[in-house]
Design a protein around this motif. Structure first.
Motif, PDB file in Angstrom:
ATOM      1  N   GLU A  31      -4.552   7.177  -1.456  1.00 13.14           N
ATOM      2  CA  GLU A  31      -4.101   5.910  -0.890  1.00 13.14           C
ATOM      3  C   GLU A  31      -4.233   4.830  -1.962  1.00 13.14           C
ATOM      4  O   GLU A  31      -5.319   4.638  -2.515  1.00 13.14           O
TER       5      GLU A  31
ATOM      6  N   THR B  97       0.869  -1.182   0.000  1.00 12.55           N
ATOM      7  CA  THR B  97       0.000   0.000   0.000  1.00 12.55           C
ATOM      8  C   THR B  97       0.899   1.223   0.000  1.00 12.55           C
ATOM      9  O   THR B  97       2.048   1.175   0.451  1.00 12.55           O
ATOM     10  N   HIS B  98       0.362   2.289  -0.541  1.00 10.61           N
ATOM     11  CA  HIS B  98       1.145   3.517  -0.566  1.00 10.61           C
ATOM     12  C   HIS B  98       0.209   4.710  -0.442  1.00 10.61           C
ATOM     13  O   HIS B  98      -0.809   4.780  -1.123  1.00 10.61           O
ATOM     14  N   THR B  99       0.567   5.632   0.434  1.00  9.44           N
ATOM     15  CA  THR B  99      -0.207   6.865   0.562  1.00  9.44           C
ATOM     16  C   THR B  99       0.721   8.041   0.327  1.00  9.44           C
ATOM     17  O   THR B  99       1.808   8.099   0.906  1.00  9.44           O
TER      18      THR B  99
ATOM     19  N   ARG C  41      -7.907   5.180  -2.981  1.00  8.63           N
ATOM     20  CA  ARG C  41      -8.851   5.920  -2.146  1.00  8.63           C
ATOM     21  C   ARG C  41      -8.421   7.369  -2.073  1.00  8.63           C
ATOM     22  O   ARG C  41      -7.249   7.680  -1.879  1.00  8.63           O
ATOM     23  N   CYS C  42      -9.417   8.202  -2.237  1.00  9.99           N
ATOM     24  CA  CYS C  42      -9.142   9.620  -2.301  1.00  9.99           C
ATOM     25  C   CYS C  42     -10.309  10.260  -1.563  1.00  9.99           C
ATOM     26  O   CYS C  42     -11.440  10.220  -2.046  1.00  9.99           O
TER      27      CYS C  42
ATOM     28  N   ARG D  72      -3.749  13.810  -0.355  1.00  4.66           N
ATOM     29  CA  ARG D  72      -3.109  12.500  -0.446  1.00  4.66           C
ATOM     30  C   ARG D  72      -4.054  11.464  -1.043  1.00  4.66           C
ATOM     31  O   ARG D  72      -5.264  11.533  -0.837  1.00  4.66           O
TER      32      ARG D  72
ATOM     33  N   ASP E 272      -3.840   0.860  -2.930  1.00  5.12           N
ATOM     34  CA  ASP E 272      -3.795  -0.467  -2.315  1.00  5.12           C
ATOM     35  C   ASP E 272      -3.609  -1.511  -3.413  1.00  5.12           C
ATOM     36  O   ASP E 272      -4.525  -1.773  -4.197  1.00  5.12           O
TER      37      ASP E 272
END
Lengths: 469, 202
Positions: free
Chosen positions: B138, B6-8, B147-148, B136, B140
């Motif tokens: 996200e 995952t990266h945010t 996800r925003c 930001r 996944d």
């Protein structure tokens, strides 16, 4: 089950299939040039790996090497570090390298077919998007990145997902002054720069059958500009005749055996393609790009389009940006646009037939005064042939020297670069912003249009010159 | 390469289509570039970044790691420098409706995610990011979702890329595990296929 030529080649090269639906493909020929490979070799060394099949690997120097004053000491020039690294790497791993000055050297996609290394039914890769050129030989040939170069060096294979098949059928006779370059530009104009994405494009139809190998190479070369993974023409007698007598092609009885092998790799008549596109050759006229991607193309005898003529808002915005970069007003006749420079050469149009077309138009004429014209053949063999045919004398009389082979102003990283703001007609393949130098405005054209433009000093087709007498 | 599940990170809206690799990494920059995978951040979109109003120059997007771009991102030249520059600049994810095939093939080896989203979803992300610069996103990889704020979107990403990026796999090492099969293939291979070093024919 009927199959396409591309699928037949693919199936003949599958080493294994992994659990993610990828096939490990065996690579028959790996071509290297000096610009994109140093990192791959450094990594290979760092991981203590070696080159699995150096004898299936060939290096050349084309991208950063000069085409003017090739005898100069490259130390301290832009080419210096690239050439030094290429020579060290090829020597260390036993890879044949055609260095600057070597009689077999040339642009990587010109020498493969020329030496008879690019053969029907084979798989060919190179760290260069225009590897699609070799598809004209009936090979499955595609460009790869530097990490994939490392992969092929170490394993002689590549894990790949199967390409989809697209058929472009071109029927009829091309009008005078219209060549494969115009067919390619017309195709990209029609399907867009992503039209071929994920596909191998097979070119079929009477127009293609009537084309020489050089023309087919131009067409397959530009498949990447249509977004395709590869371009291909099923081999026929024209292909076999081209191959006969070339250095890496067997002779006599052995040639017949090869021919029989090659002849298997043609598409079955009832093979199914995922996508079909048709072009009418008779309806084509010389093309020219007006914008900053190769899909932004119009017939030379028409005008700069208005952004409002694009219904798609993204294309409209792109057109506005392109016109601003190109400094063009909508409605301007393409044939009235003056140019500062003309470039003839590249892996798209640097072969002997291209040079013959240019010579035919220049014979008895001179290029417009003040125009910067650069002519670079695709290979040393093309240069020798041009001299044998006396084409160099025609060029000289027109006021243009025949330089040494190389990519030169197609990618403009060898120091041969146009000044910001200059407008050029170019036989290269890309009109991207900055492609031929920062701020340079490129119009991609055929060799015939480039030659006529050089005489007229503005975008022109050969027939425009005749009108002027 | 660093595995990514995952990266945010801060997302940049790049409202341009056909961002070819000559724009991502101008060719002339190659000449002075280090011959390594790193050291390329300054070259990224160098010509466009000369314009102070260019989106990457806006302070709100400092430290961005997700790029949201238009269709046909990474078309053109095969130069892997384009990917190295994106990664070096700090991008871990590029989202676009469509990618150039060679560019996308170059991404996974460098741990960069190239996720495909519909034009409509990209447009929504652009609007959202332009309304609230510095927001930001996200990402996944397990679920292949973005996800925003309150919205969630799916993105397309081939399984073999996903496995490699999530596990940080060395693809060459994986292939070399099958060296015996490669050898078997070579034993079956047509002996008359051309060899560069063999010039007996002439």
């Amino acid at each position: 089950m009927p199959k396409t030529a591309a699928d037949k080649i693919w199936d003949a090269h599958v080493v294994r299939t992994d659990d993610a639906d990828r096939d490990l493909l065996y690579i028959d020929l790996h071509l290297l040039h000096e610009a994109n490979t140093p990192v791959a070799f450094d990594n290979l060394r760092a991981k203590r790996r070696t080159v699995r099949r150096p004898e299936l690997t060939l290096g050349t120097e084309d991208h950063v090497t000069p085409t003017i004053d090739t005898a100069q000491d490259l130390t301290g020039t832009v080419a210096g570090p690239f050439v030094a690294s290429m020579r060290r790497n090829c020597a260390e791993f036993g890879i044949e390298l055609y260095e600057l000055g070597h009689a077999s050297r040339g642009i990587v996609h010109v020498i493969g077919p020329e030496l008879g290394l690019s053969q029907p039914g084979s798989t060919i890769v190179c760290c260069d998007s225009h590897t699609t050129t070799h598809g004209a030989m009936g090979a499955l040939a595609f460009g790869i990145g530097t990490s994939q170069v490392e992969h092929v060096l170490a394993t002689q294979t590549l894990p790949m997902t199967r390409m989809k098949n697209m058929r472009v059928t071109v029927e009829g006779e091309l009008p005078a002054g219209v060549s494969a370059k115009d067919v390619a530009l017309a195709l990209i104009e029609k399907i867009g720069t992503a039209g071929g994405q994920g596909h191998v494009i097979e070119y079929q139809g009477s127009t293609i059958r009537a084309m020489s190998m050089e023309q087919r190479m131009t067409l397959c070369n530009m498949s990447i500009e249509a977004g395709a993974r590869a371009g291909l023409v099923s081999p026929d007698e024209v292909t076999f005749a081209y191959l006969a007598g070339r250095r890496h092609v067997p002779t006599g009885e052995a040639f017949n055996a090869e021919k029989e092998h090659w002849a298997q790799f043609v598409s079955d008549p009832d093979a199914v393609f995922d996508r079909e596109v048709r072009l009418d050759a008779g309806a084509l006229s010389p093309r020219v790009t007006w914008g900053t991607n190769p899909g932004q193309t119009v017939p030379l005898n028409s005008v700069v389009p208005t952004p409002d003529s694009f219904t798609d808002p993204i294309e409209r915005a792109a057109a506005e940006r392109a016109l601003a970069y190109m400094a063009l007003e909508p409605g301007t006749a393409m044939g009235s646009i003056p140019v500062d420079a003309v470039f003839i050469g590249s892996c798209t149009n640097g072969r002997i037939e291209d040079l013959r077309q240019v010579a035919e138009i220049w014979r008895g004429r001179t290029v417009a005064s003040g125009l910067q014209v650069h002519l670079s053949p695709g290979s040393e063999a093309v240069r020798r042939q041009a001299i044998d045919e006396g084409l160099d004398k025609v060029f000289a009389a027109a006021g243009v020297p025949l330089h040494a082979p190389g990519c030169s102003m197609c990618v403009a990283i060898n120091g041969e670069v146009l000044a910001p703001g200059m407008r050029t007609a170019s036989t290269n393949n890309r009109n991207f912003e900055g492609r031929q130098g920062p701020g340079v405005r490129t119009h991609v054209v055929s060799p015939a249009v480039a030659a006529a433009t050089a005489v007229a000093g503005r975008l022109a087709a050969p027939c425009d010159l005749q009108l002027e007498g | 390469m660093t595995p990514l599940i995952t990266h945010t990170g801060i997302a940049v809206p790049l409202r341009r289509d056909n961002v070819d690799t000559d724009q991502l990494y101008p060719a002339q920059r190659i000449l002075n570039a280090p011959q390594t995978r790193t050291g390329h951040a300054d070259a990224l979109m160098a010509d466009w970044r000369e314009d102070p109003d260019f989106v990457l120059n806006k302070p709100a997007y400092d430290g961005a790691s997700v790029l949201v771009a238009g269709r046909d991102f990474g078309t053109g030249s095969s130069r892997e420098w384009a990917v190295w520059a994106l990664a070096d600049y700090g991008f871990r994810v590029v989202l676009a409706p469509r990618f150039g095939d060679i560019f996308r093939g170059n991404t996974a080896e460098n741990g960069l995610v190239a996720g495909e989203m519909s034009e409509a979803d990209i447009e929504e992300l652009w609007v959202w990011l332009e309304d609230a610069p510095g927001s930001r996103i996200e990402v996944d990889l397990e679920r292949r979702t973005v996800r925003c704020g309150e919205s969630r979107y799916d993105f397309g990403y081939p399984e073999h890329f996903r496995q490699r990026v999530m596990r940080g796999l060395d693809e060459i090492a994986l292939t070399l595990e099958h060296a015996a099969e490669i050898k078997d293939f070579e034993a079956r291979r047509r002996v008359t296929m051309p060899r560069v070093t063999d010039r007996a024919a002439r």
